[in-house]
Design a protein around this motif. Structure first.
Motif, PDB file in Angstrom:
ATOM      1  N   SER A  57       0.810  -1.421  -0.377  1.00  0.00           N
ATOM      2  CA  SER A  57       0.236  -0.259  -0.262  1.00  0.00           C
ATOM      3  C   SER A  57       1.481   1.713   0.220  1.00  0.00           C
ATOM      4  CB  SER A  57      -0.735  -0.064   0.897  1.00  0.00           C
ATOM      5  OG  SER A  57      -2.193  -1.013   1.181  1.00  0.00           O
ATOM      6  N   ILE A  60       1.259   3.100  -3.843  1.00  0.00           N
ATOM      7  CA  ILE A  60      -0.390   3.095  -3.830  1.00  0.00           C
ATOM      8  C   ILE A  60       0.413   4.756  -5.154  1.00  0.00           C
ATOM      9  CG2 ILE A  60      -0.974   5.154  -2.540  1.00  0.00           C
ATOM     10  CD1 ILE A  60      -3.582   3.453  -3.085  1.00  0.00           C
ATOM     11  N   ASP A  61       1.538   5.245  -4.561  1.00  0.00           N
ATOM     12  CA  ASP A  61       1.377   6.419  -5.826  1.00  0.00           C
ATOM     13  C   ASP A  61       2.848   6.600  -6.531  1.00  0.00           C
ATOM     14  OD1 ASP A  61      -0.163   8.909  -4.389  1.00  0.00           O
ATOM     15  OD2 ASP A  61       1.311   9.275  -2.653  1.00  0.00           O
ATOM     16  N   THR A  62       3.363   5.292  -7.373  1.00  0.00           N
ATOM     17  CA  THR A  62       4.640   4.645  -7.548  1.00  0.00           C
ATOM     18  C   THR A  62       3.697   4.173  -9.133  1.00  0.00           C
ATOM     19  OG1 THR A  62       4.486   2.274  -7.256  1.00  0.00           O
ATOM     20  CG2 THR A  62       5.736   4.707  -6.185  1.00  0.00           C
ATOM     21  N   THR A  63       4.180   4.129 -10.351  1.00  0.00           N
ATOM     22  CA  THR A  63       4.024   2.933 -11.277  1.00  0.00           C
ATOM     23  C   THR A  63       3.108   1.317 -10.987  1.00  0.00           C
ATOM     24  OG1 THR A  63       5.906   2.979 -12.404  1.00  0.00           O
ATOM     25  CG2 THR A  63       4.581   4.698 -13.238  1.00  0.00           C
ATOM     26  N   VAL A  65       1.511  -1.329  -9.372  1.00  0.00           N
ATOM     27  CA  VAL A  65       1.041  -1.011  -8.889  1.00  0.00           C
ATOM     28  C   VAL A  65       0.231  -2.265  -8.524  1.00  0.00           C
ATOM     29  CG1 VAL A  65      -2.239  -0.702  -9.802  1.00  0.00           C
ATOM     30  CG2 VAL A  65      -0.605   1.171 -11.106  1.00  0.00           C
ATOM     31  N   ASP A  67      -2.944  -4.675  -8.108  1.00  0.00           N
ATOM     32  CA  ASP A  67      -4.587  -4.204  -7.529  1.00  0.00           C
ATOM     33  C   ASP A  67      -4.730  -5.918  -6.386  1.00  0.00           C
ATOM     34  OD1 ASP A  67      -4.581  -2.378  -9.412  1.00  0.00           O
ATOM     35  OD2 ASP A  67      -4.931  -4.024 -11.282  1.00  0.00           O
ATOM     36  N   ARG A  69      -3.262  -6.187  -4.279  1.00  0.00           N
ATOM     37  CA  ARG A  69      -2.246  -6.439  -2.933  1.00  0.00           C
ATOM     38  C   ARG A  69      -2.733  -7.546  -1.009  1.00  0.00           C
ATOM     39  NH1 ARG A  69      -3.873  -1.075  -4.219  1.00  0.00           N
ATOM     40  NH2 ARG A  69      -4.732   0.632  -2.777  1.00  0.00           N
ATOM     41  N   LYS A  94       4.419  10.330 -10.503  1.00  0.00           N
ATOM     42  CA  LYS A  94       4.525   9.840  -9.874  1.00  0.00           C
ATOM     43  C   LYS A  94       5.552   9.813  -8.383  1.00  0.00           C
ATOM     44  CE  LYS A  94       1.066   7.572 -10.986  1.00  0.00           C
ATOM     45  NZ  LYS A  94      -0.448   6.736 -10.121  1.00  0.00           N
ATOM     46  N   ASP A  96       8.321   7.374  -8.717  1.00  0.00           N
ATOM     47  CA  ASP A  96       8.846   6.016  -9.153  1.00  0.00           C
ATOM     48  C   ASP A  96      10.545   6.638  -8.490  1.00  0.00           C
ATOM     49  OD1 ASP A  96       6.812   5.030  -9.909  1.00  0.00           O
ATOM     50  OD2 ASP A  96       7.525   4.908 -11.548  1.00  0.00           O
ATOM     51  N   PRO A 239       3.810  -6.087 -12.155  1.00  0.00           N
ATOM     52  CA  PRO A 239       3.755  -5.042 -10.656  1.00  0.00           C
ATOM     53  C   PRO A 239       5.260  -5.215 -10.532  1.00  0.00           C
ATOM     54  CG  PRO A 239       2.059  -6.556 -10.039  1.00  0.00           C
ATOM     55  CD  PRO A 239       2.400  -6.548 -11.746  1.00  0.00           C
ATOM     56  N   LYS A 242       7.580  -4.246 -12.959  1.00  0.00           N
ATOM     57  CA  LYS A 242       7.892  -2.173 -12.260  1.00  0.00           C
ATOM     58  C   LYS A 242       9.133  -2.049 -10.725  1.00  0.00           C
ATOM     59  CE  LYS A 242       5.285  -0.342 -15.429  1.00  0.00           C
ATOM     60  NZ  LYS A 242       5.801   0.867 -16.001  1.00  0.00           N
TER      61      LYS A 242
END
Length: 274
Positions: A57, A60-63, A65, A67, A69, A94, A96, A239, A242
């Motif tokens: 969690s 959440i503000d990164t690329t 994702v 879904d 989690r 983001k 990252d 993810p 990523k």
């Protein structure tokens, strides 16, 4: 006597490598939440505390994702101070490039075992209390990024105040290593456990009649009993790739254990020979 000579002129192209750095942003204001102080003293986390976040969690503000989690462990947490590294940024941007590395973990076995990843500021502030604590242990951790590097994911390399009697479960260590982007497994059994957790094909399924995706993921309705513990409906490798790319900051990792696994290759015991 003057002679005419034809010469070929070779134009040299000068190339200069330029490193593209992330844009400058204001750093976040660091703060040690009262609930984090209470955790160090009691070894327990207050119910619905806003000071702690489930590890995925925090992305959440990164690329990256994730879904699903909610299907990852809920007793591997990060503090808000760890997760928040920069101040206000535009909604379209983001974070990252501003992830904090995983180095300081405070463990507790009071009630349910829990691992809390803290920021350097929190550790520095709370170290006097941690040294005298009888309920928590501060463990030094760093992800294994080279094959010759000693694995320290058993969290027993260096602990304050002392090495705890029990070590975290294999499942917790597996997920901690994935979040921290560890590139090499500590041993072959950890590789098999990770494949079981992620629902991937591996040598322990040899002889099974399998239908697998291109990346090695086995869908729920096609899984053998050896992968029954996997709760994911979709592959977690996209993810994770990523996340690993963000942590590696552009550095390649394809020849590593995780680089091979994330790209659908099955490892064997020979890959763990040194």
């Amino acid at each position: 006597m003057d002679e005419e000579q034809e010469r070929e002129v070779i134009h040299e192209v000068e190339r200069e490598r330029q490193v593209e750095r992330p844009p400058k942003v204001a750093h976040a204001v660091q703060n040690v939440h009262a609930h984090v102080r209470q955790f160090v003293k009691s070894g327990q986390i207050a119910v619905d505390s806003p000071a702690f976040i489930q590890v995925l969690s925090s992305l959440i503000d990164t690329t990256a994702v994730f879904d699903e989690r909610d299907r990852w462990a809920h007793n591997i947490l990060v503090t808000c101070d760890f997760a928040r590294t920069v101040g206000t940024i535009p909604d379209i941007q983001k974070v990252d490039n501003y992830l904090r590395p995983v180095n300081w973990i405070v463990s507790s076995n009071i009630g349910h075992p829990v691992l809390v990843i803290m920021s350097p500021n929190e550790v520095d502030t709370l170290l006097p209390d941690i040294r005298t604590s009888k309920v928590v242990h501060l463990c030094i951790y760093t992800p294994r990024t080279t094959q010759t590097m000693q694995a320290c994911d058993n969290l027993r390399l260096y602990c304050v105040p002392s090495v705890p009697r029990s070590t975290p479960s294999e499942s917790l260590i597996c997920q901690l290593n994935l979040f921290a982007a560890q590139l090499y497994f500590s041993d072959y059994n950890m590789y098999l456990h990770t494949c079981s957790f992620l629902g991937l094909n591996a040598p322990d399924l040899e002889g099974e009649d399998l239908i697998v995706d291109n990346d090695g993921f086995i869908e729920m309705d096609k899984r053998p009993s050896a992968r029954a513990s996997c709760m994911f409906k979709r592959s977690q490798l996209p993810p994770l790739k990523k996340l690993f790319g963000m942590r590696r900051k552009g550095m390649g990792y394809l020849p590593t254990h995780l680089g091979k696994m994330l790209n659908g290759r099955i490892l064997t015991a020979k890959d763990f020979l040194t």
